[in-house]
Design a protein around this motif. Sequence first.
Motif, PDB file in Angstrom:
ATOM      1  N   CYS A 341       0.832  -1.218   0.000  1.00 22.43           N
ATOM      2  CA  CYS A 341       0.000   0.000   0.000  1.00 22.43           C
ATOM      3  C   CYS A 341       0.857   1.255   0.000  1.00 22.43           C
ATOM      4  O   CYS A 341       0.557   2.227  -0.707  1.00 22.43           O
ATOM      5  N   LYS A 342       1.941   1.237   0.773  1.00 23.27           N
ATOM      6  CA  LYS A 342       2.810   2.415   0.827  1.00 23.27           C
ATOM      7  C   LYS A 342       3.424   2.720  -0.537  1.00 23.27           C
ATOM      8  O   LYS A 342       3.458   3.874  -0.975  1.00 23.27           O
ATOM      9  N   ARG A 343       3.895   1.676  -1.221  1.00 26.77           N
ATOM     10  CA  ARG A 343       4.509   1.889  -2.530  1.00 26.77           C
ATOM     11  C   ARG A 343       3.479   2.324  -3.563  1.00 26.77           C
ATOM     12  O   ARG A 343       3.748   3.195  -4.409  1.00 26.77           O
ATOM     13  N   LEU A 344       2.283   1.747  -3.509  1.00 24.04           N
ATOM     14  CA  LEU A 344       1.245   2.137  -4.464  1.00 24.04           C
ATOM     15  C   LEU A 344       0.822   3.582  -4.257  1.00 24.04           C
ATOM     16  O   LEU A 344       0.538   4.309  -5.218  1.00 24.04           O
ATOM     17  N   VAL A 345       0.779   4.027  -3.005  1.00 20.80           N
ATOM     18  CA  VAL A 345       0.464   5.432  -2.733  1.00 20.80           C
ATOM     19  C   VAL A 345       1.568   6.334  -3.279  1.00 20.80           C
ATOM     20  O   VAL A 345       1.300   7.427  -3.801  1.00 20.80           O
ATOM     21  N   ASP A 346       2.814   5.886  -3.184  1.00 15.50           N
ATOM     22  CA  ASP A 346       3.912   6.659  -3.772  1.00 15.50           C
ATOM     23  C   ASP A 346       3.763   6.780  -5.287  1.00 15.50           C
ATOM     24  O   ASP A 346       4.050   7.837  -5.874  1.00 15.50           O
ATOM     25  N   LEU A 347       3.300   5.705  -5.922  1.00 14.45           N
ATOM     26  CA  LEU A 347       3.125   5.743  -7.366  1.00 14.45           C
ATOM     27  C   LEU A 347       1.997   6.676  -7.783  1.00 14.45           C
ATOM     28  O   LEU A 347       1.961   7.141  -8.931  1.00 14.45           O
ATOM     29  N   LEU A 348       1.070   6.960  -6.871  1.00 12.00           N
ATOM     30  CA  LEU A 348      -0.014   7.893  -7.194  1.00 12.00           C
ATOM     31  C   LEU A 348       0.505   9.306  -7.431  1.00 12.00           C
ATOM     32  O   LEU A 348      -0.153  10.112  -8.093  1.00 12.00           O
ATOM     33  N   SER A 349       1.684   9.588  -6.894  1.00 15.28           N
ATOM     34  CA  SER A 349       2.229  10.947  -7.021  1.00 15.28           C
ATOM     35  C   SER A 349       3.162  11.110  -8.206  1.00 15.28           C
ATOM     36  O   SER A 349       3.647  12.218  -8.458  1.00 15.28           O
ATOM     37  N   VAL A 350       3.447  10.034  -8.946  1.00 14.74           N
ATOM     38  CA  VAL A 350       4.346  10.158 -10.086  1.00 14.74           C
ATOM     39  C   VAL A 350       3.631  10.890 -11.209  1.00 14.74           C
ATOM     40  O   VAL A 350       2.396  10.940 -11.281  1.00 14.74           O
ATOM     41  N   SER A 351       4.424  11.455 -12.105  1.00 14.77           N
ATOM     42  CA  SER A 351       3.842  12.232 -13.200  1.00 14.77           C
ATOM     43  C   SER A 351       3.314  11.356 -14.330  1.00 14.77           C
ATOM     44  O   SER A 351       2.494  11.804 -15.128  1.00 14.77           O
ATOM     45  N   ALA A 352       3.794  10.126 -14.415  1.00 15.16           N
ATOM     46  CA  ALA A 352       3.373   9.230 -15.497  1.00 15.16           C
ATOM     47  C   ALA A 352       1.941   8.769 -15.262  1.00 15.16           C
ATOM     48  O   ALA A 352       1.621   8.222 -14.203  1.00 15.16           O
ATOM     49  N   VAL A 353       1.083   8.988 -16.236  1.00 17.48           N
ATOM     50  CA  VAL A 353      -0.327   8.639 -16.070  1.00 17.48           C
ATOM     51  C   VAL A 353      -0.533   7.133 -16.030  1.00 17.48           C
ATOM     52  O   VAL A 353      -1.445   6.645 -15.362  1.00 17.48           O
ATOM     53  N   ASP A 354       0.319   6.362 -16.736  1.00 14.48           N
ATOM     54  CA  ASP A 354       0.159   4.917 -16.698  1.00 14.48           C
ATOM     55  C   ASP A 354       0.581   4.345 -15.352  1.00 14.48           C
ATOM     56  O   ASP A 354       0.014   3.349 -14.889  1.00 14.48           O
ATOM     57  N   ALA A 359      -1.372   1.905 -10.276  1.00 16.00           N
ATOM     58  CA  ALA A 359      -1.496   1.964  -8.819  1.00 16.00           C
ATOM     59  C   ALA A 359      -2.959   1.983  -8.384  1.00 16.00           C
ATOM     60  O   ALA A 359      -3.348   1.279  -7.448  1.00 16.00           O
ATOM     61  N   VAL A 360      -3.781   2.773  -9.060  1.00 13.48           N
ATOM     62  CA  VAL A 360      -5.202   2.839  -8.702  1.00 13.48           C
ATOM     63  C   VAL A 360      -5.880   1.498  -8.952  1.00 13.48           C
ATOM     64  O   VAL A 360      -6.703   1.035  -8.134  1.00 13.48           O
ATOM     65  N   GLY A 361      -5.557   0.845 -10.056  1.00  9.87           N
ATOM     66  CA  GLY A 361      -6.146  -0.454 -10.338  1.00  9.87           C
ATOM     67  C   GLY A 361      -5.802  -1.488  -9.284  1.00  9.87           C
ATOM     68  O   GLY A 361      -6.658  -2.284  -8.862  1.00  9.87           O
ATOM     69  N   ALA A 362      -4.540  -1.476  -8.830  1.00  6.80           N
ATOM     70  CA  ALA A 362      -4.139  -2.418  -7.784  1.00  6.80           C
ATOM     71  C   ALA A 362      -4.812  -2.099  -6.461  1.00  6.80           C
ATOM     72  O   ALA A 362      -5.290  -3.000  -5.752  1.00  6.80           O
ATOM     73  N   LEU A 363      -4.864  -0.807  -6.098  1.00  2.00           N
ATOM     74  CA  LEU A 363      -5.526  -0.415  -4.843  1.00  2.00           C
ATOM     75  C   LEU A 363      -7.011  -0.756  -4.872  1.00  2.00           C
ATOM     76  O   LEU A 363      -7.584  -1.158  -3.852  1.00  2.00           O
ATOM     77  N   TYR A 364      -7.636  -0.603  -6.008  1.00  2.00           N
ATOM     78  CA  TYR A 364      -9.064  -0.909  -6.137  1.00  2.00           C
ATOM     79  C   TYR A 364      -9.335  -2.375  -5.795  1.00  2.00           C
ATOM     80  O   TYR A 364     -10.266  -2.692  -5.038  1.00  2.00           O
ATOM     81  N   ASN A 365      -8.510  -3.276  -6.326  1.00  2.00           N
ATOM     82  CA  ASN A 365      -8.701  -4.699  -6.033  1.00  2.00           C
ATOM     83  C   ASN A 365      -8.325  -5.040  -4.601  1.00  2.00           C
ATOM     84  O   ASN A 365      -8.968  -5.883  -3.963  1.00  2.00           O
ATOM     85  N   LEU A 366      -7.288  -4.402  -4.076  1.00  2.00           N
ATOM     86  CA  LEU A 366      -6.853  -4.684  -2.714  1.00  2.00           C
ATOM     87  C   LEU A 366      -7.918  -4.316  -1.686  1.00  2.00           C
ATOM     88  O   LEU A 366      -8.236  -5.101  -0.785  1.00  2.00           O
ATOM     89  N   VAL A 367      -8.491  -3.119  -1.808  1.00  2.00           N
ATOM     90  CA  VAL A 367      -9.461  -2.674  -0.803  1.00  2.00           C
ATOM     91  C   VAL A 367     -10.812  -3.360  -0.960  1.00  2.00           C
ATOM     92  O   VAL A 367     -11.588  -3.431  -0.010  1.00  2.00           O
ATOM     93  N   ASP A 372      -8.090  -5.677   5.992  1.00  2.00           N
ATOM     94  CA  ASP A 372      -6.794  -5.177   6.456  1.00  2.00           C
ATOM     95  C   ASP A 372      -6.188  -4.185   5.467  1.00  2.00           C
ATOM     96  O   ASP A 372      -5.567  -3.194   5.876  1.00  2.00           O
ATOM     97  N   CYS A 373      -6.374  -4.442   4.184  1.00  4.93           N
ATOM     98  CA  CYS A 373      -5.851  -3.511   3.182  1.00  4.93           C
ATOM     99  C   CYS A 373      -6.572  -2.175   3.253  1.00  4.93           C
ATOM    100  O   CYS A 373      -5.952  -1.114   3.069  1.00  4.93           O
ATOM    101  N   ARG A 374      -7.871  -2.195   3.534  1.00  8.15           N
ATOM    102  CA  ARG A 374      -8.602  -0.927   3.673  1.00  8.15           C
ATOM    103  C   ARG A 374      -8.103  -0.138   4.878  1.00  8.15           C
ATOM    104  O   ARG A 374      -7.967   1.094   4.816  1.00  8.15           O
ATOM    105  N   LEU A 375      -7.827  -0.827   5.970  1.00  5.80           N
ATOM    106  CA  LEU A 375      -7.339  -0.142   7.165  1.00  5.80           C
ATOM    107  C   LEU A 375      -5.928   0.415   6.956  1.00  5.80           C
ATOM    108  O   LEU A 375      -5.635   1.549   7.359  1.00  5.80           O
ATOM    109  N   LYS A 376      -5.079  -0.376   6.326  1.00  5.93           N
ATOM    110  CA  LYS A 376      -3.703   0.088   6.108  1.00  5.93           C
ATOM    111  C   LYS A 376      -3.660   1.247   5.116  1.00  5.93           C
ATOM    112  O   LYS A 376      -2.890   2.196   5.290  1.00  5.93           O
ATOM    113  N   LEU A 377      -4.492   1.188   4.089  1.00 11.49           N
ATOM    114  CA  LEU A 377      -4.510   2.284   3.121  1.00 11.49           C
ATOM    115  C   LEU A 377      -5.108   3.538   3.744  1.00 11.49           C
ATOM    116  O   LEU A 377      -4.631   4.656   3.489  1.00 11.49           O
TER     117      LEU A 377
END
Length: 466
Positions: A341-354, A359-367, A372-377
């Motif tokens: 979750c920490k790394r995926l949140v970091d990827l949300l701030s990158v300039s590359a749209v892909d 990152a959003v696609g992975a977070l969507y499936n995780l939560v 536990d993933c919802r709480l950690k995120l």
Amino acid sequence: MQKRESAKASGSTGTPAKRGRPFGSTSGSAAASAAAAAAAAAAAAAADSVAPASLLGPTLQVPISFADQNNKRIVLALQSGLKSELTWALNTLSLLSFKEKDDLRRDAIPLAKIQGLLDALLQIIDDWRDIAIPRDYKRSSRLRLLGEGSTVTGFGNEYDVTNSVDVPSHQGNPGNVLSNMETSVRKASKNRVSDWWFEEDGLFNLDDEGRSEKQQCAVAASNIIRNFSFMPENETIMAQNRHCLETLFQSIEDQYMQDEELITNALETLVNLSPLLDLRIFSSSKPSYIKITEKDAVRAILRMLESSVKAWHCAAAELLGRLIINPDNEPFLLPSAAQICKRLVDLLSVSAVDGQAAAVGALYNLVEVNIDCRLKLGSERWAIDRLLKLVKSPHPVPEVCRKAALVLESLVSEPQNRAHLAYHETTFAEILMSDGKYSDTFARILYELNSRPSSKVVTARGVWGM
């Protein structure tokens, strides 16, 4: 269970889309390989007296019956270890497995079903991996599998060495001292070549030219395996082949020693096979070729996720998002949920749209599938801010904005997360009043924040920072 079913219904309807051609996967060697493949295909087409009406390949005419008529020859050529035979087989398979994005290839032969073909390709990658390790590392000796019984395989300067009187001394062996007599020289040279042939370094031709050629063969084999993964009829066979998965995960685990294109091809193949991938295969009773456990596989994916290479961390994020949907993979992925979750949140701030989309696609499936993933995120510092930014900006892909809003809705369903979301209640209201696309989602978020018995306490914490 209800969450998991809803995730499959909303976020994973149908078969996930295959990934496109990885960046940096074409090079000068690939152009040379394509030229040789064109010559081979032209010769094969000329050999057929009657060319079929439907031809494979977007630009080159390769008869459909070619693979069926030559499948045994292709497998034997791959297993021979001879440079000329390997080149012909790899070029042929590159043509037969190539597929344009819009090419359905209904008449394509399921190449992975040809007996021994997949294992022969994997063996080429395994042999390169064994010599790709620097000489400083100690490695155990291996039995020769490719080119057994052949004095000269054609790789590197092997032919010159076997025909030269002045045989170079080998590392770790002082060699024989050549006498001045011609007969002694020839005898010593013959014995030295024989000894050099059966040693590990000599076996794999570790001169620079030979290593480069072996590397090109391994990259070509990985590209063919990647092309196989695009064909639906090959997916099940490859996902249930333990040797295939072990080789792919070993390739991405050795990212500092392997060729970049080989790693990219391995990652792309794993992403294509991920809907059918079960990590428990590494502890199954199937024969193992490379010792890899479920933890090793997850650790290799996490290393790719932490990589600075865009193609690698995007593919790793997409792979994790697809693996978590399978409940059998959860016990191996959840111990690393906080790091993921920490790394995926970091990827949300990158300039590359892909990168943001992956990152959003992975977070969507995780939560969607795990509490536990919802709480950690929800407790991640910048997670909510960056998800809101994607919705407000907005992201160029509307589907990414929709999934970002749904991730926020999943977070608010947990009482522990409402304190973090209450800080952004005003932003939620602004989006609700200004954006009609996601107004329903943010209306439900606001309803969850204010309809609970503890909503007043949560609001007070949000205002006063209690």
